[in-house]
Motif scaffolding. Structure first.
Motif, PDB file in Angstrom:
ATOM      1  N   GLN A  32       0.810  -1.213   0.000  1.00  0.00           N
ATOM      2  CA  GLN A  32       0.000   0.000   0.000  1.00  0.00           C
ATOM      3  C   GLN A  32       0.846   1.268   0.000  1.00  0.00           C
ATOM      4  OE1 GLN A  32      -2.775  -0.275   3.225  1.00  0.00           O
ATOM      5  NE2 GLN A  32      -3.980  -1.858   2.221  1.00  0.00           N
ATOM      6  N   ALA A  33       2.160   1.109   0.074  1.00  0.00           N
ATOM      7  CA  ALA A  33       3.057   2.273   0.106  1.00  0.00           C
ATOM      8  C   ALA A  33       3.432   2.710  -1.305  1.00  0.00           C
ATOM      9  CB  ALA A  33       4.322   1.925   0.887  1.00  0.00           C
ATOM     10  N   SER A  34       3.611   3.999  -1.490  1.00  0.00           N
ATOM     11  CA  SER A  34       4.088   4.565  -2.751  1.00  0.00           C
ATOM     12  C   SER A  34       5.333   5.388  -2.459  1.00  0.00           C
ATOM     13  CB  SER A  34       3.035   5.478  -3.372  1.00  0.00           C
ATOM     14  OG  SER A  34       1.910   4.744  -3.745  1.00  0.00           O
ATOM     15  N   ILE A  35       6.349   5.221  -3.304  1.00  0.00           N
ATOM     16  CA  ILE A  35       7.599   5.957  -3.156  1.00  0.00           C
ATOM     17  C   ILE A  35       7.845   6.693  -4.459  1.00  0.00           C
ATOM     18  CG2 ILE A  35      10.071   5.804  -2.744  1.00  0.00           C
ATOM     19  CD1 ILE A  35       9.517   3.086  -1.388  1.00  0.00           C
ATOM     20  N   GLU A  36       7.984   8.009  -4.401  1.00  0.00           N
ATOM     21  CA  GLU A  36       8.265   8.794  -5.594  1.00  0.00           C
ATOM     22  C   GLU A  36       9.749   9.141  -5.604  1.00  0.00           C
ATOM     23  OE1 GLU A  36       6.809  12.762  -8.033  1.00  0.00           O
ATOM     24  OE2 GLU A  36       5.700  12.115  -6.254  1.00  0.00           O
ATOM     25  N   LEU A  37      10.421   8.790  -6.694  1.00  0.00           N
ATOM     26  CA  LEU A  37      11.858   9.024  -6.825  1.00  0.00           C
ATOM     27  C   LEU A  37      12.105  10.097  -7.876  1.00  0.00           C
ATOM     28  CD1 LEU A  37      12.991   5.309  -6.990  1.00  0.00           C
ATOM     29  CD2 LEU A  37      12.990   6.790  -4.993  1.00  0.00           C
ATOM     30  N   HIS A  38      13.038  10.974  -7.581  1.00  0.00           N
ATOM     31  CA  HIS A  38      13.467  12.002  -8.527  1.00  0.00           C
ATOM     32  C   HIS A  38      14.947  11.798  -8.787  1.00  0.00           C
ATOM     33  CE1 HIS A  38       9.725  14.285  -8.284  1.00  0.00           C
ATOM     34  NE2 HIS A  38       9.715  13.946  -7.009  1.00  0.00           N
ATOM     35  N   SER A  39      15.447  12.346  -9.872  1.00  0.00           N
ATOM     36  CA  SER A  39      16.861  12.190 -10.176  1.00  0.00           C
ATOM     37  C   SER A  39      17.686  12.708  -8.995  1.00  0.00           C
ATOM     38  CB  SER A  39      17.227  12.940 -11.464  1.00  0.00           C
ATOM     39  OG  SER A  39      16.948  14.304 -11.325  1.00  0.00           O
ATOM     40  N   GLY A  40      18.755  11.981  -8.711  1.00  0.00           N
ATOM     41  CA  GLY A  40      19.617  12.350  -7.594  1.00  0.00           C
ATOM     42  C   GLY A  40      19.204  11.751  -6.263  1.00  0.00           C
ATOM     43  N   PHE A  41      18.221  10.810  -6.267  1.00  0.00           N
ATOM     44  CA  PHE A  41      17.801  10.199  -5.004  1.00  0.00           C
ATOM     45  C   PHE A  41      18.936   9.375  -4.412  1.00  0.00           C
ATOM     46  CE2 PHE A  41      16.967   6.884  -8.035  1.00  0.00           C
ATOM     47  CZ  PHE A  41      17.301   5.729  -7.364  1.00  0.00           C
ATOM     48  N   ASP A  42      18.833   9.060  -3.140  1.00  0.00           N
ATOM     49  CA  ASP A  42      19.851   8.288  -2.424  1.00  0.00           C
ATOM     50  C   ASP A  42      19.524   6.800  -2.543  1.00  0.00           C
ATOM     51  OD1 ASP A  42      21.610   7.101  -0.675  1.00  0.00           O
ATOM     52  OD2 ASP A  42      21.071   8.341   1.052  1.00  0.00           O
ATOM     53  N   PRO A  43      20.286   6.028  -3.356  1.00  0.00           N
ATOM     54  CA  PRO A  43      19.975   4.614  -3.540  1.00  0.00           C
ATOM     55  C   PRO A  43      20.067   3.810  -2.238  1.00  0.00           C
ATOM     56  CG  PRO A  43      21.767   5.292  -5.007  1.00  0.00           C
ATOM     57  CD  PRO A  43      21.397   6.464  -4.171  1.00  0.00           C
ATOM     58  N   LYS A  44      20.966   4.198  -1.353  1.00  0.00           N
ATOM     59  CA  LYS A  44      21.104   3.486  -0.086  1.00  0.00           C
ATOM     60  C   LYS A  44      19.840   3.660   0.760  1.00  0.00           C
ATOM     61  CE  LYS A  44      24.058   3.007   3.951  1.00  0.00           C
ATOM     62  NZ  LYS A  44      25.205   3.515   4.664  1.00  0.00           N
ATOM     63  N   LEU A  45      19.324   4.861   0.800  1.00  0.00           N
ATOM     64  CA  LEU A  45      18.089   5.114   1.539  1.00  0.00           C
ATOM     65  C   LEU A  45      16.937   4.337   0.913  1.00  0.00           C
ATOM     66  CD1 LEU A  45      16.395   6.568   3.664  1.00  0.00           C
ATOM     67  CD2 LEU A  45      16.228   8.508   2.093  1.00  0.00           C
ATOM     68  N   LEU A  46      16.847   4.312  -0.410  1.00  0.00           N
ATOM     69  CA  LEU A  46      15.790   3.556  -1.082  1.00  0.00           C
ATOM     70  C   LEU A  46      15.881   2.080  -0.705  1.00  0.00           C
ATOM     71  CD1 LEU A  46      13.449   3.235  -3.076  1.00  0.00           C
ATOM     72  CD2 LEU A  46      15.158   3.004  -4.889  1.00  0.00           C
ATOM     73  N   ARG A  47      17.077   1.524  -0.729  1.00  0.00           N
ATOM     74  CA  ARG A  47      17.269   0.115  -0.365  1.00  0.00           C
ATOM     75  C   ARG A  47      16.768  -0.145   1.049  1.00  0.00           C
ATOM     76  NH1 ARG A  47      22.925  -0.807  -0.112  1.00  0.00           N
ATOM     77  NH2 ARG A  47      22.720  -0.423   2.076  1.00  0.00           N
ATOM     78  N   GLU A  48      17.093   0.749   1.975  1.00  0.00           N
ATOM     79  CA  GLU A  48      16.667   0.570   3.362  1.00  0.00           C
ATOM     80  C   GLU A  48      15.149   0.662   3.501  1.00  0.00           C
ATOM     81  OE1 GLU A  48      18.932   3.545   5.404  1.00  0.00           O
ATOM     82  OE2 GLU A  48      20.803   2.428   5.199  1.00  0.00           O
ATOM     83  N   VAL A  49      14.530   1.567   2.763  1.00  0.00           N
ATOM     84  CA  VAL A  49      13.076   1.726   2.818  1.00  0.00           C
ATOM     85  C   VAL A  49      12.396   0.494   2.232  1.00  0.00           C
ATOM     86  CG1 VAL A  49      11.119   3.041   1.904  1.00  0.00           C
ATOM     87  CG2 VAL A  49      13.104   4.241   2.827  1.00  0.00           C
ATOM     88  N   ILE A  50      12.887   0.016   1.070  1.00  0.00           N
ATOM     89  CA  ILE A  50      12.299  -1.168   0.449  1.00  0.00           C
ATOM     90  C   ILE A  50      12.459  -2.372   1.365  1.00  0.00           C
ATOM     91  CG2 ILE A  50      12.542  -2.806  -1.458  1.00  0.00           C
ATOM     92  CD1 ILE A  50      13.125  -0.404  -3.265  1.00  0.00           C
ATOM     93  N   HIS A  51      13.619  -2.495   1.972  1.00  0.00           N
ATOM     94  CA  HIS A  51      13.850  -3.605   2.903  1.00  0.00           C
ATOM     95  C   HIS A  51      12.856  -3.538   4.070  1.00  0.00           C
ATOM     96  CE1 HIS A  51      15.902  -6.734   5.090  1.00  0.00           C
ATOM     97  NE2 HIS A  51      15.943  -5.954   6.141  1.00  0.00           N
ATOM     98  N   ALA A  52      12.668  -2.356   4.612  1.00  0.00           N
ATOM     99  CA  ALA A  52      11.733  -2.194   5.739  1.00  0.00           C
ATOM    100  C   ALA A  52      10.306  -2.537   5.314  1.00  0.00           C
ATOM    101  CB  ALA A  52      11.796  -0.773   6.287  1.00  0.00           C
ATOM    102  N   LEU A  53       9.910  -2.103   4.125  1.00  0.00           N
ATOM    103  CA  LEU A  53       8.544  -2.363   3.642  1.00  0.00           C
ATOM    104  C   LEU A  53       8.329  -3.843   3.338  1.00  0.00           C
ATOM    105  CD1 LEU A  53       7.998   0.709   1.299  1.00  0.00           C
ATOM    106  CD2 LEU A  53       6.863   0.266   3.489  1.00  0.00           C
ATOM    107  N   THR A  54       9.311  -4.495   2.732  1.00  0.00           N
ATOM    108  CA  THR A  54       9.136  -5.890   2.378  1.00  0.00           C
ATOM    109  C   THR A  54       9.311  -6.816   3.569  1.00  0.00           C
ATOM    110  OG1 THR A  54      11.450  -6.039   1.646  1.00  0.00           O
ATOM    111  CG2 THR A  54       9.770  -5.603  -0.036  1.00  0.00           C
ATOM    112  N   SER A  55      10.045  -6.364   4.575  1.00  0.00           N
ATOM    113  CA  SER A  55      10.214  -7.179   5.787  1.00  0.00           C
ATOM    114  C   SER A  55       8.948  -7.210   6.615  1.00  0.00           C
ATOM    115  CB  SER A  55      11.342  -6.636   6.652  1.00  0.00           C
ATOM    116  OG  SER A  55      12.557  -6.737   5.959  1.00  0.00           O
ATOM    117  N   SER A  56       8.148  -6.150   6.530  1.00  0.00           N
ATOM    118  CA  SER A  56       6.936  -6.087   7.351  1.00  0.00           C
ATOM    119  C   SER A  56       5.773  -6.808   6.701  1.00  0.00           C
ATOM    120  CB  SER A  56       6.561  -4.624   7.607  1.00  0.00           C
ATOM    121  OG  SER A  56       6.242  -3.979   6.390  1.00  0.00           O
ATOM    122  N   CYS A  57       5.917  -7.217   5.434  1.00  0.00           N
ATOM    123  CA  CYS A  57       4.818  -7.902   4.728  1.00  0.00           C
ATOM    124  C   CYS A  57       4.771  -9.372   5.088  1.00  0.00           C
ATOM    125  CB  CYS A  57       4.973  -7.770   3.224  1.00  0.00           C
ATOM    126  SG  CYS A  57       4.821  -6.078   2.638  1.00  0.00           S
TER     127      CYS A  57
END
Length: 113
Positions: A88-113
């Protein structure tokens, strides 16, 4: 989940982040403190595992979703962006985003499922 399964799950998340980043392998690996050889190895391993098992669409953790470009009212040029939907989460990415932060967020979201 045992250590092997956890490592595989971590790499699934990392590979999804790499693919979503739009970066070259070298640039992504530099930003995420891993070697290009590690990334290539895990891409190979995951492809091999995926080709052996036909995924059940109902239980598959990887899904393709439609993407739409957004036109912002009043802007003179389009702002490049990518919107990821994870559960149910949506993440909007723009050029220059922090890939490490994205990885951590995706990990947190997929771990809770």
């Amino acid at each position: 989940m045992n250590a092997k399964e956890q490592r595989r799950q971590d790499w699934y998340v990392r590979i999804e982040a790499y693919r979503a980043s739009g970066l070259t392998m070298k640039a992504w690996c530099t930003a995420n403190q891993c070697s290009v050889e590690q990334l290539k190895y895990w891409l190979y391993k995951i492809k091999r595992v995926s080709s052996r098992a036909t995924p059940d669409p109902k239980t598959s953790s990887v899904q393709f979703v439609p993407l739409a470009a957004l036109d912002l009212p009043g802007s003179t040029f389009p702002v490049p962006s990518l919107i990821l939907h994870i559960g149910q989460a949506s993440i909007e990415l723009h050029s220059g985003f922090d890939p490490k932060l994205l990885r951590e967020v995706i990990h947190a979201l997929t771990s809770s499922c």
